[in-house]
Design an enzyme around this catalytic site. Structure first.
Site, PDB file in Angstrom:
ATOM      1  N   CYS A 107      47.901   7.770 -34.220  1.00 32.18           N
ATOM      2  CA  CYS A 107      46.441   7.684 -34.253  1.00 32.18           C
ATOM      3  C   CYS A 107      45.731   8.935 -33.751  1.00 32.18           C
ATOM      4  O   CYS A 107      44.509   8.973 -33.693  1.00 32.18           O
ATOM      5  CB  CYS A 107      45.995   6.473 -33.461  1.00 32.18           C
ATOM      6  N   HIS A 111      37.912   7.622 -27.775  1.00 30.91           N
ATOM      7  CA  HIS A 111      38.873   6.991 -28.682  1.00 30.91           C
ATOM      8  C   HIS A 111      38.484   5.512 -28.810  1.00 30.91           C
ATOM      9  O   HIS A 111      38.353   5.017 -29.906  1.00 30.91           O
ATOM     10  CB  HIS A 111      40.292   7.165 -28.123  1.00 30.91           C
ATOM     11  N   HIS A 135      39.349   1.280 -36.678  1.00 30.12           N
ATOM     12  CA  HIS A 135      40.256   2.354 -36.276  1.00 30.12           C
ATOM     13  C   HIS A 135      40.961   2.860 -37.527  1.00 30.12           C
ATOM     14  O   HIS A 135      41.750   2.149 -38.126  1.00 30.12           O
ATOM     15  CB  HIS A 135      41.261   1.826 -35.257  1.00 30.12           C
TER      16      HIS A 135
END
Lengths: 398, 85, 353
Positions: free
Chosen positions: A160, A293, A328
């Site tokens: 990620c 994040h 995400h």
């Protein structure tokens, strides 16, 4: 003075819009792109929410005028759309008028086609053209082909945080004088593979994700692609280019704590932010906005909050996670959040952290929940991935 | 109950690839996580799937697993009380 | 510009490369799938850590610990890993479980292992190395991307020792598919006959090859890494001029090159690239190849890098890697060239030090 890295173009396609402008409008109107999944048939349809792009593969193929024989995965299709926008935005007429590279990031690559035809491949030849497109470098290769970039082309995959590392590598290559211009970013489409993978980790939310909320229950997955054009001072001066913002700092560190979870003390994240400040040469108090994040998993948001407290002490800048808008988007996340960070700088705006009610008990950090105007010179953007991969980017106005 | 405990020990060893551990080494009341058998959060997720697949027990919050997987004895009691298959 | 030395090597491959000796007991295969010779993983990895590790991770842990030990380094200042496919067996396991069980009763382990950066991450976890950690996943230039990154890291004064490696493992389903589309030869070809097979496709291998790079030379140094370049697209016509430009940029001429290490994989369609320089620029230069020993895989060129480093240090060329036979000389400047299916080309220059 060390060399600067100018951002002269950007492109994006996400669940809140198929262009930079559409994304900005959605951000300003607090209009998220999270819904029940429609493009993939999954038995988890009622248990998950995702950020889907409202263009089908067929529509994307048509838009890109690809021939019948094409073997593009959805990752490649999205990537090409965003990368072309970025190059156009940078006003580039001849991509090879200077040493130009491409660094892309992906986590799923061509998995969408692989999972669709996995056993059918053995039965008949109909879809054999997709076999060679499975590997992670394939989407990058196709983007390079579409842009006409022939030399330095590579792909990074660090889960990620992937596209943060693509942007970081690009900036380093410009500074090192190895490239004059580099297109950097990432693309990831939704797939059964990732949906089920995150489901087994029990970190998917069955409702809208709530970054930095005390009662957050997990993340929404999303699909997206975003690219930036980075150029050297020389190219900018020579062509009198308009500069959107600069890549001012970057840092990468490993948490070395657990295969998937972040450490309790946010060690890797802290190190990544500290390194980024060192490269940038600015101080934490100069940061005007943190694009966190903030995936909305119980583990990430607490660990990241603690790391932010370690780096910024009691003076934590305005902060938000934009994952409530887009979900995400894995390997693309850092690139789309780079676009949002640049928009923040260009328009002197902070975009809201959606769905927030109560601060995390342990840290008490309250994110910005409504669009906020203020002068923005420096934005810090965090991206963390499985395998302890922590990356921080700092963008600046000048 | 004794049979179930034995079954659980076999499954734990197999499911979690504990090649060098034998059934005899896992005491009914030994802690499975931390200092005991040394299992971690990923193992807990594996065991949650086992509960679902083999005993028809669905857990939605991984935190619930913490209490249930304290030891083989506690697991067996919980499964006996809640199993649907 | 800082120097970059190869101070340690570790290689898990289809040959006996974890043992002492230098390809003096070649293993031949008469199938198109070359498996690695497994080291005793238990000697390197505690059972509790090994139980969830994919084969690629295990191979990577062994090769990286050998490379570090060889260089007398405990914890490097950066870990940079290349892998074309990541831990393929776990990817296959997870995809087939999704399909076979209709998305039910799936467990996380294979999903976690399937993430491309698992190898680099688990090496870091084992070493408790909190430093810079990157994973490149771009087909045949995955490993070379790592080398470029490492060279820049030294120049940025960010590291003085860097662990760099390439890892790929076999996946049965993927191999079956690559056989269907002819990327693996349809007929079984022995490794000995590979470059004379005159048919399409190659033989597939797996392996993990790591090296410890440093900005300081030691008495153990194998060679100096001079320069690396990658090209996504390159035509056969332009290959020789590209090589010349690359060498000139490093103040080298064709005559300065004492040895070329080529990535021939026996695919009649694409080995023509190698043929061009075998019969052209480097006609009078000693030429070697290695994919008959390692098999073709996305990071097989790391095996070529290992081979070149060993040759420079030992000043000895194992007979079975020779393409032509030139009089023995001092192997000072070595050029490596690799490509896969006409794409993702790389040039590397190593120099004795």
């Amino acid at each position: 003075m060390s060399k600067r890295v100018a951002i002269t173009g950007m492109g994006i396609v996400s669940s809140i819009g198929n262009s930079v402008e559409e994304n900005l409008n959605a951000l300003l109107q607090s209009k998220h792109g999270i819904s029940k999944i429609s493009s993939i048939k999954t038995r988890h349809i009622d248990e998950i929410m995702v950020g889907e792009i409202d263009l089908s593969n067929e529509e994307l193929i048509k838009q890109l005028r690809l021939p019948e024989s094409q073997n593009y995965s959805r990752t490649a299709l999205l990537g090409v759309v965003a990368a072309k926008q970025a190059v156009e935005n940078a006003g580039i007429s001849d991509i090879n008028d200077c040493r130009t590279g491409l660094i892309s990031a992906t986590s799923v690559g061509g998995m969408d086609m692989t999972e669709k035809y996995y056993y059918q491949y053995l039965e008949d030849e109909t879809n054999h053209k997709y076999i060679g497109g499975h590997h992670a470098g394939d989407s990058t290769h196709k983007i390079a082909e579409q842009l006409g970039i022939t030399d330095f082309v590579t792909t990074i995959s660090t889960a990620c945080s992937s596209s943060a590392n693509a942007i970081m590598l690009g900036a380093r290559m410009i500074k090192a004088g190895k490239l004059d211009r580099v297109v950097v970013g990432g693309a990831d489409c939704l797939s059964k593979f990732t949906i089920n993978g995150f489901k087994t980790l029990m970190i998917l939310s069955d409702t809208y994700c709530k970054p930095f909320d005390n009662d957050r229950t997990g993340l929404n997955l999303g699909e997206a692609a975003a690219f930036l054009v980075l150029e050297s001072d020389e190219i900018v001066a020579k062509e009198n280019k308009k500069v959107l913002a600069y890549v001012s700092g970057y840092g990468n560190a490993n948490d070395a704590f657990h295969q998937t979870a972040s450490s309790d003390n946010g060690e890797g994240a802290t190190l990544a932010m500290q390194k980024a400040f060192k490269v940038s040469g600015i101080l934490p108090e100069q940061i005007d906005y943190i694009n966190a994040h903030g995936t909305a998993t119980p583990n990430n948001d607490l660990s990241e909050s603690i790391a932010i407290q370690r780096v910024f002490g009691s003076k934590i800048p305005d902060l938000s996670s934009t994952k409530g808008f887009t979900g995400h988007t894995l390997a693309a996340a850092a690139a789309i959040e780079a676009v949002y960070s640049i928009l923040a700088i260009q328009h002197n705006l902070i975009f809201p952290n959606l769905n927030f009610n109560t601060a995390i008990a342990e840290t008490g950090i309250v994110p910005v929940t409504e669009v906020k105007e203020k002068p923005i010179n420096y934005v810090l953007s965090n991206s963390f991935g499985f395998g302890g991969n922590c990356s921080t980017l700092i963008f600046s106005k000048n | 109950m004794e049979g179930l405990k034995l079954e659980l020990k076999e499954k734990i060893i197999e499911q979690l690839n504990l090649e060098d551990v034998s059934i005899e080494e896992i005491g009914d009341d030994d802690p499975l996580f931390g200092d005991g058998l040394g299992l971690d959060s990923i193992d807990a997720l594996e065991l949650i799937v086992m509960l679902d697949k083999d005993y028809g027990i669905k857990l939605t919050d991984p935190k619930e697993g913490k209490k249930i997987f304290e030891s083989v004895a506690i697991m067996a009691t919980y499964i006996t009380a809640n199993r649907t298959k | 510009m800082k120097n970059c030395y190869i101070n340690g090597l570790g290689c898990v491959s289809a040959q006996k490369t974890t043992e002492s000796g230098f390809l003096d007991d070649i293993v031949f295969y008469d199938t198109n799938i070359l498996p690695v010779i497994n080291p005793n993983y238990k000697e390197y990895i505690p059972p509790a850590a090994a139980r969830r590790m994919a084969k690629g991770v295990k191979m990577g842990v062994v090769a990286s610990s050998l490379a570090l030990k060889d260089a007398h380094v405990e914890v490097p200042d950066a870990i940079i890993t290349g892998t074309g496919m990541g831990c393929l067996q776990d990817s296959e396991k997870f995809v087939s479980a999704i399909i076979d069980n209709d998305e039910e009763f799936l467990t996380p382990t294979s999903f976690i292992q399937s993430t491309h950066n698992t190898v680099g991450a688990q090496i870091a976890l084992g070493l408790q190395c909190k430093a810079y950690n990157f994973t490149y996943v771009h087909s045949a230039i995955s490993f070379e991307s790592c080398l470029i990154d490492a060279q820049m890291k030294f120049n940025e004064d960010e590291a003085s020792t860097i662990l760099v490696g390439g890892v790929d493992e076999h996946g049965k389903h993927t191999n079956d598919l690559h056989r269907l589309i002819g990327h693996i030869k349809k007929e079984e070809v022995g490794s000995a006959d590979l470059i004379h097979s005159n048919t399409d496709g190659s033989i597939f291998g797996e392996g993990a090859i790591f090296c410890t790079l440093s900005d300081e030379k030691t008495e153990h140094s194998y060679a100096k890494l001079v320069d690396v370049e990658i090209y996504s697209q390159l035509s056969e016509e332009n290959l020789e001029s590209r090589i010349k430009t690359f060498l000139e940029a490093n103040k080298l001429s064709i005559d300065d090159i004492d040895l070329v290490v080529l990535g021939n994989n026996g695919d009649v369609t694409f080995d023509s690239y190698y043929k061009t320089i075998e019969e052209g620029l480097f006609k009078k230069t000693q030429q070697v190849y290695y994919k008959h020993l390692s098999g073709e895989f996305n990071t097989a060129s790391a095996f070529g890098f290992w081979l070149a480093s060993k040759i420079i240090k030992e000043q000895e060329i194992p007979t079975l890697v020779k393409i032509n036979d030139q009089p023995k000389k001092t192997y000072k400047n070595v050029l490596l060239y690799n490509q896969y299916r006409g794409e993702n080309h790389s040039l590397v220059v190593l120099q004795s030090c």
